[in-house]
Design an enzyme around this catalytic site. Structure first.
Site, PDB file in Angstrom:
ATOM      1  N   LYS A  15       0.834  -1.204   0.000  1.00 34.96           N
ATOM      2  CA  LYS A  15       0.000   0.000   0.000  1.00 34.96           C
ATOM      3  C   LYS A  15       0.870   1.256   0.000  1.00 34.96           C
ATOM      4  CE  LYS A  15      -3.818  -2.394   2.236  1.00 34.96           C
ATOM      5  NZ  LYS A  15      -4.567  -2.681   3.473  1.00 34.96           N
TER       6      LYS A  15
ATOM      7  N   GLN B 186      -4.565  -0.890   9.507  1.00 36.33           N
ATOM      8  CA  GLN B 186      -4.454  -2.251   8.993  1.00 36.33           C
ATOM      9  C   GLN B 186      -5.009  -3.246  10.020  1.00 36.33           C
ATOM     10  OE1 GLN B 186      -3.308  -3.144   5.866  1.00 36.33           O
ATOM     11  NE2 GLN B 186      -4.006  -5.195   6.407  1.00 36.33           N
TER      12      GLN B 186
ATOM     13  N   ASP C 207     -11.103   3.055   3.724  1.00 37.95           N
ATOM     14  CA  ASP C 207     -11.449   1.636   3.699  1.00 37.95           C
ATOM     15  C   ASP C 207     -12.965   1.426   3.668  1.00 37.95           C
ATOM     16  OD1 ASP C 207      -9.297  -0.073   3.456  1.00 37.95           O
ATOM     17  OD2 ASP C 207      -8.819  -0.078   5.603  1.00 37.95           O
TER      18      ASP C 207
END
Ligand code: NAD
Length: 312
Positions: free
Chosen positions: A54, A98, A124
């Site tokens: 990422k 994460q 997200d």
């Protein structure tokens, strides 16, 4: 019949290339690049690989990417403090924490962290406010993996309106948003899960079948209507020789990979589905690469929305 393979790698590359000039233009207009803050807690090896990808992809498209690392011993309050700082930062348009968080933080830690991320920066799409907007079809940003599936179906010219889409799996990060996104594309959607009765019979009704379960090879050829589009979201590392032998016939190149490396990456869809389906996403190389590409697009979208500019 041999299914057409839907190439997620090529589409992810195209999506990333399309972003470059848009990110550069944003940077020129605002005197700063779109900023993404990534929070990584602990040393989970898989998470470290995901985060590295990422960070690298974000930098490639021209973002400012800040990786905030906390030790596995960090407290939930410490993670929430980093999120609060990123929420208040002018330089950061997107925030990503994460998962998984260390188990020692408690079973509801992830939800509490997602709850804390301001909706405008929730790249997200996991916060309750983002999910609410998605359910009302008002979201600028939706979860990366199911968004990537929609992008792939669009790019491949696979009609969704009026088709019967069956989603197997009801998780908050894949199954549920997948079902909503298909619904917003006017598919008739059925959601199946671990308690669904006669799952194969329901799957056989699908024009578009999405498997997001986490069970290697669960969906077999006899579950699939001939010609259906099958999207395999599952990513499973198989280490058991018996499971590998049940998935791949003797002489199959993937079985050779397994014997060579001691493990092989497979989806939730059995390879024999390729004989029945009209189109199929491979694992690896199908849905997986699109997740990061959509995260990048979501970050630019968040920056544009914060700046009051059209997303286009
Ligand atoms: P999860 O464990 O949160 O959810 C799994 C879902 O499958 C649950 O809703 C459960 O009800 C259902 N289920 C379990 N067993 C079942 C059965 N026998 N029959 C029918 N339904 C069953 O998993 P998740 O986070 O949604 O991930 C699903 C899979 O997708 C995993 O393999 C994961 O690694 C993969 N994944 C891939 C990406 C990607 O980028 N491609 C992203 C996220 C998840």
């Amino acid at each position: 019949m041999s299914a057409r393979l839907l190439d997620g790698v090529a589409l992810a590359r195209r999506l990333q290339q399309d972003l470059g000039p848009r990110v550069a233009a944003f940077t020129t207009r605002h005197g700063r690049p779109p900023g993404l803050g990534i929070v990584l807690v602990g040393d989970d090896p898989a998470s470290q690989v995901y985060v590295r990808n990422k960070v690298r992809t974000g930098q490639e498209v021209g973002f400012r990417v800040d990786l905030e690392r906390l030790p596995a011993t960090a407290t939930l309050d410490e993670v929430l403090a980093v999120v609060a700082r990123l929420n208040a930062s002018d330089a950061h348009d997107g925030i990503l924490v994460q998962s998984p968080l260390p188990a020692s933080m408690g079973h509801d830690a992830e939800q509490r962290v997602f709850d804390a991320i301001t909706v405008q920066k929730d790249v997200d799409g996991f916060s309750p406010a983002s999910v609410g907007l998605l359910s009302q079809n008002r979201a600028a940003i939706a979860a990366g993996t199911p968004s990537g599936v929609i992008e792939l179906l669009l790019a491949e010219g696979i009609e969704m309106a009026g088709r019967h889409a069956v989603v197997v799996g009801r998780s908050d990060i894949v199954g549920k948003p997948m079902a909503l996104l298909l619904l917003h594309r006017n598919a008739t959607v059925t959601i199946c899960h671990s308690r669904t009765r006669d799952l194969p019979a329901i799957c056989r009704q699908a024009d578009i079948l999405v498997a997001a379960v986490g069970r290697p090879g669960l969906v077999t050829a006899d579950w699939v209507k001939p010609g259906a589009t099958v999207v395999d979201v599952g990513i499973n590392r198989v280490t058991d020789p018996e499971v590998a032998a049940a998935l791949f016939p003797e002489g199959h190149p993937r079985l050779a990979v397994f014997r060579d490396k001691g493990s092989v990456l497979v989806g939730d869809v059995h390879p024999n589905v390729a004989d029945v389906a009209g189109a199929l996403t491979p694992v690896p190389g199908g849905v997986g690469p699109l997740t990061i590409a959509m995260l990048m697009r979501n970050t630019l979208t968040a920056a544009l929305v914060r700046a009051g500019e059209p997303v286009a």
